[in-house]
Design a protein around this motif. Structure first.
Motif, PDB file in Angstrom:
ATOM      1  N   ILE A 130       0.846  -1.199   0.000  1.00  0.00           N
ATOM      2  CA  ILE A 130       0.000   0.000   0.000  1.00  0.00           C
ATOM      3  C   ILE A 130       0.880   1.246   0.000  1.00  0.00           C
ATOM      4  N   GLY A 131       1.936   1.241   0.811  1.00  0.00           N
ATOM      5  CA  GLY A 131       2.853   2.378   0.819  1.00  0.00           C
ATOM      6  C   GLY A 131       3.513   2.594  -0.527  1.00  0.00           C
ATOM      7  N   VAL A 132       3.975   1.508  -1.152  1.00  0.00           N
ATOM      8  CA  VAL A 132       4.635   1.600  -2.455  1.00  0.00           C
ATOM      9  C   VAL A 132       3.674   2.135  -3.512  1.00  0.00           C
ATOM     10  N   LEU A 133       2.446   1.634  -3.530  1.00  0.00           N
ATOM     11  CA  LEU A 133       1.493   2.054  -4.564  1.00  0.00           C
ATOM     12  C   LEU A 133       1.059   3.502  -4.382  1.00  0.00           C
ATOM     13  N   VAL A 342       2.367  -5.005  -8.508  1.00  0.00           N
ATOM     14  CA  VAL A 342       2.467  -4.850  -7.053  1.00  0.00           C
ATOM     15  C   VAL A 342       1.084  -5.014  -6.411  1.00  0.00           C
ATOM     16  N   PHE A 343       0.033  -4.641  -7.145  1.00  0.00           N
ATOM     17  CA  PHE A 343      -1.331  -4.725  -6.631  1.00  0.00           C
ATOM     18  C   PHE A 343      -1.787  -6.178  -6.490  1.00  0.00           C
ATOM     19  N   ALA A 377      -9.486   2.501  -4.308  1.00  0.00           N
ATOM     20  CA  ALA A 377     -10.031   3.744  -3.732  1.00  0.00           C
ATOM     21  C   ALA A 377      -9.154   4.247  -2.592  1.00  0.00           C
ATOM     22  N   LEU A 378      -8.693   3.325  -1.733  1.00  0.00           N
ATOM     23  CA  LEU A 378      -7.824   3.701  -0.614  1.00  0.00           C
ATOM     24  C   LEU A 378      -6.513   4.313  -1.114  1.00  0.00           C
ATOM     25  N   ILE A 379      -5.902   3.683  -2.104  1.00  0.00           N
ATOM     26  CA  ILE A 379      -4.649   4.179  -2.666  1.00  0.00           C
ATOM     27  C   ILE A 379      -4.852   5.535  -3.342  1.00  0.00           C
TER      28      ILE A 379
END
Length: 460
Positions: A130-133, A342-343, A377-379
């Motif tokens: 999540i951090g990377v994306l 990555v997802f 949506a979060l990203i």
């Protein structure tokens, strides 16, 4: 490194047989019934491109800055050393996966440490990915629509071309990118379906490298580049401790462990996975070394933490503006195509964490769609409402990455439930853990100290 003689003889000939024989495919145990009856298996080339795309992400842009800290000679040596260490840790994962008859990282952690081991692995993947994306999406927004996070506005490519409009703004650009590119690519249920976009993303990274090399060679010919430092400039204890801050950056640059099992599971002949890993690491290391050398040659001690930001100024050569735009656009396009790779494991791990006893995700369209939409949506919201997450990325993403890359594989080996670890393996794993823990503690301390000093300086 070898995968080991402990692998069962009937494993590795085909993906289909592996899915039937193994206890822990993909992440939770329930994945074992997932079949690919219509799928003959991924090719060697497709697997190399998918793994290479997993490796080459935003980390490449921080590597020239590591040369500023380490010097050119030590910096290149550290990139090569980290590649060998990454290959060793992946080899351990694969060897112990064969012994445990597990086809996933989560399943292997569960085999070694039980339910809580698997949950810990899944949480680390969630934090890291999540951090990377979010970082990827922020960079794309910065490149295309501009940024003012540093207090000074840097115009994006589209803003430079067309001026300031609502449709060149960050929110709209990221919304269009999310709906037109990220969402369709995130809907594939097999990682091998992304092999063509992965090949294109690697090609775009090479375009970025070729342009950087070309600019550097031109400036070398006209004598406008000075000889860079080959060794670090250590003048006191603080500058010595600063050397360790590059380790999390190098670990993050090579992290790909969470996708190795997925790629292995889909290979037509999984005995090729060792060659796939080595080929991908060799390809990425070559790109990393050349980018680091020529990026540092080009900008010297003025190299920023994000080298892409250096391409916002006049390069002092003809067509400077055009070349700046080509570099930024090619790399933004590369990150767009890295996003789904990555997802993919992020979605699998979240599903395994929330629904450990449900049917396989690929057989549940509603659950698949809900998790996909929720994560995207979060990203998207994170990228729009967090102006800069580089500090958060160093404290959380790098820590999770070092767990995924070294601490977890080393812990599995030292646990050695199947009695296959050699004395050499255990010594290597102790070294991995000590290096990971020590360097990250030093890096976190150094970053925290620099951040506190930066925030307190205006009051002095």
């Amino acid at each position: 490194m070898t995968i080991g003689n402990q692998a069962t003889k009937n494993e590795g000939k085909s993906t289909k047989s592996k899915q039937v024989n193994e206890i822990d495919p993909l992440l939770p145990k329930r994945q074992e019934d997932v079949g690919f009856d219509e799928f003959d298996g991924a090719s060697f080339t497709g697997a190399v491109f998918n793994l290479s795309t997993t490796i080459v992400g935003a980390g490449i842009m921080a590597l020239p800055a590591t040369m500023k800290v380490l010097g050119l000679g030590l910096g290149v040596a550290m990139i090569i050393f980290m590649a060998f260490l990454t290959e060793a840790s992946i080899e351990l994962l694969l060897r112990f996966s064969r012994a445990a008859k597990s086809a996933s990282y989560g399943g292997l952690m569960g085999d070694a440490f039980g339910k809580y081991g698997r949950i810990l692995l899944q949480l680390a993947v969630l934090i890291n990915n999540i951090g990377v994306l979010i970082v990827y999406m922020i960079i794309i927004g910065d490149v295309l629509s501009g940024t003012s996070s540093s207090g000074v506005h840097h115009a994006g490519v589209l803003e430079g071309w067309f001026g300031e409009h609502w449709w060149t703004g960050r929110f709209f650009i990221l919304l269009v990118t999310t709906l037109a590119i990220f969402s369709p690519l995130a809907c594939f249920k097999r990682i091998d379906s992304l092999r063509y976009t992965s090949a294109l993303s690697v090609a775009l990274a090479v375009v970025f490298l070729v342009i950087t090399v070309g600019i550097t060679v031109i400036k070398l010919i006209n004598g406008s580049i000075m000889m860079p430092r080959l060794l670090p400039n250590v003048t006191d204890l603080t500058s010595f401790w600063e050397l360790f801050t590059v380790v999390p950056v190098l670990v993050t640059a090579y992290i790909c462990h969470y996708n190795v099992h997925s790629i292995d599971n889909e290979l037509e002949d999984s005995t090729q996975i060792k060659a796939v890993v080595r080929t991908a690491l060799a390809l990425c290391s070559t790109v990393y070394i050349m980018t680091s050398i020529f990026g540092f040659l080009l900008f010297g001690d003025g190299t920023l933490d994000d080298v892409l930001a250096n391409f916002d100024t006049d390069l002092g050569i003809p067509y400077s503006s055009l070349l700046n735009d080509a570099v930024r656009v090619s790399y933004a396009a590369h990150l767009m195509l890295v996003f789904p790779i990555v997802f993919y494991p992020l979605r699998l791990n979240l599903d395994g964490l929330l629904f450990p006893s449900a049917r396989p995700l690929c057989q549940e369209n509603m659950r698949f769609a809900s998790i996909t939409i929720g994560l995207i949506a979060l990203i998207f919201l994170g990228a729009n409402f967090i102006p800069s997450i580089w500090d958060a990325f160093q404290f959380t993403g790098a820590t999770a990455a070092v767990c995924l890359g070294f601490i977890f594989p080393a812990s599995i080996t030292l646990r050695d439930r199947h009695n296959i670890a050699t004395k050499k393996d255990k010594i290597l794993c102790i070294f991995m853990i000590v290096l990971a823990v020590f360097s990250n503690l030093v890096a976190i301390y150094s970053d925290a100290f620099a951040l506190i000093k930066k925030n307190s300086s205006p009051r002095e």
